[in-house]
Design a protein around this motif. Structure first.
Motif, PDB file in Angstrom:
ATOM      1  N   ASP A  65       0.805  -1.223   0.000  1.00 22.88           N
ATOM      2  CA  ASP A  65       0.000   0.000   0.000  1.00 22.88           C
ATOM      3  C   ASP A  65       0.837   1.271   0.000  1.00 22.88           C
ATOM      4  N   ALA A  66       2.162   1.144  -0.125  1.00 22.99           N
ATOM      5  CA  ALA A  66       3.027   2.323  -0.148  1.00 22.99           C
ATOM      6  C   ALA A  66       2.791   3.131  -1.420  1.00 22.99           C
ATOM      7  N   THR A  67       2.981   4.433  -1.315  1.00 23.76           N
ATOM      8  CA  THR A  67       2.796   5.327  -2.453  1.00 23.76           C
ATOM      9  C   THR A  67       4.131   5.922  -2.882  1.00 23.76           C
ATOM     10  N   ALA A  68       4.107   6.552  -4.048  1.00 20.45           N
ATOM     11  CA  ALA A  68       5.308   7.244  -4.507  1.00 20.45           C
ATOM     12  C   ALA A  68       5.711   8.339  -3.529  1.00 20.45           C
ATOM     13  N   SER A  69       4.727   8.958  -2.897  1.00 17.07           N
ATOM     14  CA  SER A  69       5.020  10.000  -1.897  1.00 17.07           C
ATOM     15  C   SER A  69       5.757   9.420  -0.701  1.00 17.07           C
ATOM     16  N   ASP A  70       5.381   8.195  -0.288  1.00 15.81           N
ATOM     17  CA  ASP A  70       6.080   7.538   0.820  1.00 15.81           C
ATOM     18  C   ASP A  70       7.551   7.333   0.474  1.00 15.81           C
TER      19      ASP A  70
ATOM     20  N   GLN B 187       9.404  10.664   0.477  1.00 14.71           N
ATOM     21  CA  GLN B 187       9.688  11.160   1.820  1.00 14.71           C
ATOM     22  C   GLN B 187      10.906  10.466   2.404  1.00 14.71           C
ATOM     23  N   ILE B 188      10.970   9.146   2.257  1.00 17.52           N
ATOM     24  CA  ILE B 188      12.116   8.392   2.772  1.00 17.52           C
ATOM     25  C   ILE B 188      13.413   8.874   2.128  1.00 17.52           C
ATOM     26  N   MET B 189      13.392   9.025   0.800  1.00 19.30           N
ATOM     27  CA  MET B 189      14.615   9.398   0.100  1.00 19.30           C
ATOM     28  C   MET B 189      15.029  10.842   0.374  1.00 19.30           C
ATOM     29  N   LEU B 190      14.060  11.737   0.520  1.00 23.93           N
ATOM     30  CA  LEU B 190      14.410  13.120   0.853  1.00 23.93           C
ATOM     31  C   LEU B 190      15.060  13.191   2.234  1.00 23.93           C
ATOM     32  N   GLN B 191      14.498  12.452   3.189  1.00 23.16           N
ATOM     33  CA  GLN B 191      15.109  12.409   4.516  1.00 23.16           C
ATOM     34  C   GLN B 191      16.515  11.829   4.454  1.00 23.16           C
TER      35      GLN B 191
END
Length: 347
Positions: A93-98, A101-105
């Motif tokens: 159920d993960a989205t591209a936004s998820d 967010q992980i990669m930006l952090q």
């Protein structure tokens, strides 16, 4: 019998994992061993330090924590982190936004620590309930090392045990972020929640590890799952020594105390990335050099002869109680997840 959630017990780690490590290579200077944060390779052009860690118990700040915890292990082994391999396993159920967010952090944190994300793997997998991140950090020895290599097993009788910052740093940040509604309903103020979340900004130990390495630290250990007592057990047991740990001298912030009290958790067994446990000779300048750099650090015990690791508790009416320190088991953060679900108050 099913395994318990959390770190695999030392008995199983020694019997099932560390006895099955494949062919022994001459290039491996420091091999896998109980209590060691990293391995060290000599590939002909100098020593290379490697360490790997998963992030499984943090939601909102997973990308940041994933970079820091592996870099911390390299630093605790006397090394400067250089690169990171990052593996991201996402639920269906993960989205591209998820993922973004992980990669930006991860990107922002790697920039802060001057390390490069040099590769990895990203995949969506069925039967996974939340993102799981695994990082492998690659580093090189600090140039100022007095003792090398710096191993958990290098502690010696008479060494002082020094702790930087405070117990439960990472755990407090995770609890404040992931259980905010539970804590609010149990009377924890917004100010305390904000303070708790901000503790997640102080979980890098690279600076203090570099300073301690140059000041004569003999052994260092990143305080992760199992908390301060778990880290002390791993480091001292790896050295085949004993220790006395002074409970009243272990620094615990009021924020951590309040959140742990409300959730009925032990802050000394709570994941504590950001705190560095150091064993140093009494004539080393670790405390002085850390103080000069404005990094909080106190003596919380000493390494002793024998193999008994004990927590000294002062009794209210005078006297003291010596409590055997057990191997690290299930971290208190997992007890929180088992007893509370985000947004609920049931215990």
């Amino acid at each position: 019998m099913p395994l318990q959630v959390g770190k695999v017990p030392p008995r199983l780690l020694e019997g099932l994992v560390l006895k099955n490590l494949g062919y022994r290579r001459d290039e491996v200077v420091v091999p896998a061993a109980f209590g060691e944060d990293s391995c060290v390779l000599d590939l002909g052009g100098g020593n290379v330090i490697l360490s790997t860690d998963p992030i499984t118990a943090a939601g909102a700040d997973a990308g940041r924590l994933a970079i820091i915890v592996s870099c911390n292990d390299v630093a605790a082994s006397g090394g400067e982190p250089v690169g990171i391999l990052l593996t991201i396993i996402l639920p269906p159920d993960a989205t591209a936004s998820d993922l973004e967010q992980i990669m930006l952090q991860a990107h922002e944190t790697a920039e802060e620590l001057s390390v490069e994300i040099i590769g990895g793997h990203t995949e969506v997998v069925p039967h996974v309930g939340q993102p799981i991140l695994s990082t492998t950090a690659v580093g090189k020895p600090f140039e100022n090392a007095v003792h090398w290599p710096i191993l958990s097993s290098s502690s010696k009788e008479g060494d002082l045990l020094i702790l930087t910052k405070s117990a439960g740093l990472e755990g407090t940040a995770i609890l404040a972020a992931d259980f905010a509604d539970v804590l609010r309903q149990r009377g924890v103020s917004e100010e305390t929640l904000s303070e708790g979340e901000m503790m997640g900004r102080a979980i890098s130990i690279i600076d203090e590890a570099r300073i301690a390495t140059g000041a004569g630290a003999r052994a260092m250990h990143d305080v992760t799952e199992g908390g301060v007592l778990g880290a002390a057990y791993e480091m001292i047991a790896a050295a085949g020594c004993g220790a006395i740990i002074y409970e009243e001298q272990i620094p615990i912030s009021e924020c951590t105390r309040e959140i742990c009290a409300v959730m009925e958790l032990d802050p000394l067994r709570l994941i504590s990335s950001g705190a560095l446990l150091i064993a140093a000779p009494r004539d080393a300048s670790v405390l002085e050099d850390l103080a000069q750099a404005e990094i909080a650090a106190v003596v919380i015990g000493e390494v002793t002869k024998g193999e008994d690791i004990r927590l000294r508790r002062e009794l209210p009416g005078g006297g003291e109680l010596l409590i055997p320190v057990q191997p690290p088991g299930r971290d208190e953060i997992w007890r929180a997840y088992a007893r509370f679900r985000a947004g609920e108050t049931g215990g």
